[in-house]
Motif scaffolding. Sequence first.
Motif, short mmCIF file in Angstrom:
data_model
loop_
_atom_site.label_atom_id
_atom_site.label_comp_id
_atom_site.label_asym_id
_atom_site.label_seq_id
_atom_site.Cartn_x
_atom_site.Cartn_y
_atom_site.Cartn_z
N GLY A 134 -24.97 -13.67 -28.13
CA GLY A 134 -23.90 -12.68 -28.21
C GLY A 134 -23.34 -12.20 -26.89
N LYS A 135 -24.02 -12.50 -25.77
CA LYS A 135 -23.63 -11.93 -24.49
C LYS A 135 -22.21 -12.28 -24.03
CE LYS A 135 -26.48 -11.60 -20.98
NZ LYS A 135 -26.36 -10.15 -20.72
N PRO A 136 -21.79 -13.55 -24.08
CA PRO A 136 -20.47 -13.84 -23.52
C PRO A 136 -19.29 -13.28 -24.31
CG PRO A 136 -21.41 -15.82 -24.50
CD PRO A 136 -22.49 -14.77 -24.51
N VAL A 137 -19.53 -12.88 -25.58
CA VAL A 137 -18.43 -12.35 -26.39
C VAL A 137 -18.57 -10.86 -26.65
CG1 VAL A 137 -17.84 -14.54 -27.46
CG2 VAL A 137 -19.59 -13.10 -28.52
N GLU A 138 -19.49 -10.20 -25.94
CA GLU A 138 -19.59 -8.75 -26.07
C GLU A 138 -18.25 -8.12 -25.67
OE1 GLU A 138 -22.61 -5.11 -24.81
OE2 GLU A 138 -22.50 -6.92 -23.57
N LYS A 139 -17.77 -7.22 -26.49
CA LYS A 139 -16.49 -6.51 -26.35
C LYS A 139 -15.30 -7.28 -26.93
CE LYS A 139 -17.90 -4.05 -22.15
NZ LYS A 139 -17.53 -3.71 -20.76
N ILE A 140 -15.50 -8.55 -27.30
CA ILE A 140 -14.41 -9.31 -27.92
C ILE A 140 -14.43 -9.04 -29.42
CG2 ILE A 140 -13.45 -11.61 -28.35
CD1 ILE A 140 -14.69 -12.57 -25.77
N PRO A 141 -13.31 -8.66 -30.03
CA PRO A 141 -13.31 -8.40 -31.47
C PRO A 141 -13.48 -9.69 -32.26
CG PRO A 141 -11.09 -8.27 -30.59
CD PRO A 141 -12.00 -8.41 -29.41
N ARG A 142 -13.81 -9.55 -33.53
CA ARG A 142 -14.14 -10.73 -34.33
C ARG A 142 -13.00 -11.72 -34.41
NH1 ARG A 142 -12.96 -9.17 -40.51
NH2 ARG A 142 -13.47 -11.36 -40.86
N GLU A 143 -11.74 -11.25 -34.40
CA GLU A 143 -10.63 -12.20 -34.45
C GLU A 143 -10.54 -13.02 -33.17
OE1 GLU A 143 -8.74 -8.09 -33.52
OE2 GLU A 143 -10.38 -8.91 -34.75
N GLY A 144 -10.94 -12.42 -32.04
CA GLY A 144 -10.96 -13.16 -30.79
C GLY A 144 -12.08 -14.18 -30.76
N TRP B 40 -13.82 -13.98 -21.65
CA TRP B 40 -15.26 -13.85 -21.82
C TRP B 40 -15.74 -12.59 -21.11
CZ3 TRP B 40 -16.82 -17.37 -25.19
CH2 TRP B 40 -16.16 -18.60 -25.26
N ASN B 41 -16.86 -12.05 -21.57
CA ASN B 41 -17.44 -10.89 -20.91
C ASN B 41 -17.65 -11.20 -19.44
OD1 ASN B 41 -19.99 -9.32 -19.93
ND2 ASN B 41 -19.23 -8.17 -21.69
N ARG B 42 -17.07 -10.39 -18.58
CA ARG B 42 -17.06 -10.69 -17.15
C ARG B 42 -18.46 -10.78 -16.56
NH1 ARG B 42 -13.79 -6.51 -13.56
NH2 ARG B 42 -15.46 -5.20 -14.37
N ALA B 43 -19.35 -9.87 -16.96
CA ALA B 43 -20.69 -9.87 -16.39
C ALA B 43 -21.54 -11.02 -16.92
CB ALA B 43 -21.38 -8.53 -16.70
N SER B 44 -21.29 -11.44 -18.15
CA SER B 44 -22.16 -12.43 -18.79
C SER B 44 -21.67 -13.86 -18.66
CB SER B 44 -22.31 -12.09 -20.29
OG SER B 44 -22.95 -10.84 -20.45
N PRO C 252 -21.01 -15.89 -16.22
CA PRO C 252 -21.67 -16.82 -15.28
C PRO C 252 -23.06 -17.28 -15.72
CG PRO C 252 -20.73 -14.94 -14.11
CD PRO C 252 -20.71 -14.60 -15.56
N THR C 253 -23.67 -16.58 -16.68
CA THR C 253 -25.07 -16.87 -17.01
C THR C 253 -25.32 -17.15 -18.48
OG1 THR C 253 -25.51 -14.50 -17.32
CG2 THR C 253 -25.93 -15.42 -15.13
N SER C 254 -24.31 -17.01 -19.35
CA SER C 254 -24.58 -16.99 -20.78
C SER C 254 -23.78 -18.00 -21.59
CB SER C 254 -24.32 -15.58 -21.34
OG SER C 254 -25.08 -14.63 -20.65
N LEU C 255 -23.00 -18.83 -20.96
CA LEU C 255 -22.31 -19.90 -21.66
C LEU C 255 -23.17 -21.16 -21.65
CD1 LEU C 255 -18.70 -19.27 -20.33
CD2 LEU C 255 -19.51 -18.90 -22.67
N ARG C 256 -22.94 -22.02 -22.60
CA ARG C 256 -23.78 -23.20 -22.80
C ARG C 256 -23.96 -24.00 -21.51
NH1 ARG C 256 -21.49 -24.91 -27.89
NH2 ARG C 256 -20.42 -26.70 -27.01
N GLU C 257 -22.88 -24.11 -20.75
CA GLU C 257 -22.90 -24.94 -19.55
C GLU C 257 -23.55 -24.25 -18.35
OE1 GLU C 257 -18.75 -23.22 -20.27
OE2 GLU C 257 -20.34 -24.20 -21.43
N SER C 258 -23.89 -22.97 -18.48
CA SER C 258 -24.41 -22.24 -17.32
C SER C 258 -25.76 -21.56 -17.55
CB SER C 258 -23.39 -21.17 -16.88
OG SER C 258 -23.15 -20.24 -17.92
N ILE C 259 -26.34 -21.70 -18.74
CA ILE C 259 -27.61 -21.02 -19.04
C ILE C 259 -28.76 -21.70 -18.30
CG2 ILE C 259 -29.25 -20.40 -20.85
CD1 ILE C 259 -26.88 -20.47 -22.83
N VAL C 260 -29.50 -20.92 -17.53
CA VAL C 260 -30.68 -21.45 -16.82
C VAL C 260 -31.86 -20.50 -17.02
CG1 VAL C 260 -29.45 -22.82 -15.10
CG2 VAL C 260 -29.85 -20.37 -14.69
N GLY C 261 -32.01 -19.99 -18.22
CA GLY C 261 -33.03 -19.00 -18.51
C GLY C 261 -32.37 -17.78 -19.14
#
Length: 447
Positions: free
Chosen positions: A111-121, A153-157, A159-168
Amino acid sequence: MVRITWLAPEERLEHELRQLREEGAEVGAIAEAWASARGAHDDDLEALRRRALELLDVAAALSRQEASYDLPAPLARAVGATVPPPTFATGDLRDRILGAWTGRLAGCLLGKPVEKIPREGIRELLESIDEWPLRQYFTAEGVPEAVSARWPWNRASRPTSLRESIVGMPEDDDINFTMLAMHVLETYGDGFTSDDVATLWLASMPPLTVFTAERVAMQNLLAFVRPPETARHRNPYREWIGAQIRADLWGYVRPGDPTAAAELAWRDARVSHVDNGLNAALLAAALVALAFVEDDPERLVRRALEVVPADGRLAGAVAWAIDLARATDEWEDVLDALHARLGHYHWVHAVNNAALVSAALVHGRGDYVASVTRAVMGGWDTDSNGATVGSIVGAMRERSGVPEAWVAPLHGHVRTSLKGFDRISIDELVRRTVALVPRDRVRERAA
């Protein structure tokens, strides 16, 4: 001029007016006084803030809510009953706690990269790359620029929470608080107090890594306001989701015992929350505790409701959401109804998010992927709801119930700014959690 989000007096007053309206209070006079102040002090922020603080204190007298000095009545009655808690074989207990921790981490990460994005987004982002409905971690790859510009995408998340960037598992306040609860028990033992919780907040967490009610409570603590008044004093976020996201560990260490888990959660939650905000924490703790012994999600949620007052807005919303999810085949229809009825709440309020969590559990029917993806597709507090649902289903289905595709990207460790916990391994979290379960509830071999 320094402006700290969630603490600015003018921001808090706006949220307090909304909170009071939800309580049914008449706020016309205060709203009029605030409008007048904004007109008179438009070019003098300091004067405007002084007036906002004055009006926050006036508003406090309009609220029917009080700081939580006593256990809610249903929980107090349950605590007084003598029901022996279940016992668990060591291996089974460890598998369930591992499932709960792993499920919580993966659900939060989803859920991190879409925090604050409404369900339609969320839906448009996924449909643009033919990944609707949600089935795996989010990716930005292939999303048209126009779509990502419309729903960033959630600005803070990102860099670290999308499929291509997750490293833990990256840092997240939901996970910080779960580890902090463990730290509370390790430091103070089962008899910890709300003052102990508050002390470790100040000692262990950078203040800007907490939000809404917790940030106000921390400011109150530094001004020598003591719990539970920290939850009421100039704190308009007192019914938001913060206490709910802190509750899972209490269920981990009191498996199968929703009453004991909820009582621990109450000691924690009252530092920052009251009424429905506090009740959401009791509900979450009970849900997690029951997941160790209950394999039917609908029955689990109905049983967990027994620890909170039945006449509250939260209990009413959750009971309605259970019936809605049970009677409705299509998840999108469930979400339409949830948003129509509860969409007036702030996106991180406790009432709407607790209802969404409950509906996702019932509609997901105990399947990990179905449950966490439903929670996140619902919008609102996506990472918190994914974490809570993931924790519950992970405990229910054990580690084997959380698919490897969701576990592998965690790389077995967690990042955090919580003092002494950065890069902690999931295995260590599990080991230390198991050690906190009362010894009389653990047996070496299954009977």
